[in-house]
Write a protein that holds these residues in place. Structure first.
Motif: not given
Length: 131
Positions: A30-31, A91-98, A57-63
């Motif tokens: 996370i930034a 400001h999270p990175r995409r990896s936060v979802i997993e 940029a982090l994905g679709k609305a669901v993500d």
């Protein structure tokens, strides 16, 4: 469970003020930006205010919505660590979802402790008499 509503950063101008006047720092996933609120901006909420930015940029609305739900819950669990009148934007990175949720909570806690320590240093510095 405590509500986040009074501690949400809502106005675009408040986000812009935090981006311009605040500091940008990085945790592992996370930034974050943070700034101590000036006295004239403290009238509405005396304590901390938290904002989340999750870009397309982090994905679709669901993500993005899933990231926001997980982040809001992690913030809610750790909000007591912040006592200063500070604005924080996560400001999270995409990896936060997993990411494992307990690990996410620990990272948010570490961020909040760091922000609170920076606020404590800033208030001590401001309160110190000029020599």
């Amino acid at each position: 469970m405590a509500s986040l509503t009074p501690h949400r950063l809502r106005k675009h101008a408040d986000y812009q003020f935090t981006y311009k006047a605040g500091r940008k720092q990085f945790a592992k996933q996370i930034a974050y930006f943070h700034t101590l609120r000036p006295a004239e901006r403290r009238s509405d909420t005396p304590g901390p205010r938290i904002g989340l930015t999750v870009p397309k940029a982090l994905g679709k609305a669901v993500d993005r919505n899933r990231i926001k739900r997980r982040m809001r819950e992690a913030v809610r669990a750790n909000l007591a660590l912040l006592t200063s009148p500070v604005d924080v934007i996560l400001h999270p990175r995409r990896s936060v979802i997993e990411m494992d949720f307990q690990q996410l909570k620990r990272e948010v806690a570490q961020i909040f402790r760091s922000v609170q320590a920076a606020c404590d240093r800033a208030t001590q510095k401001a309160a110190a008499p000029l020599a």
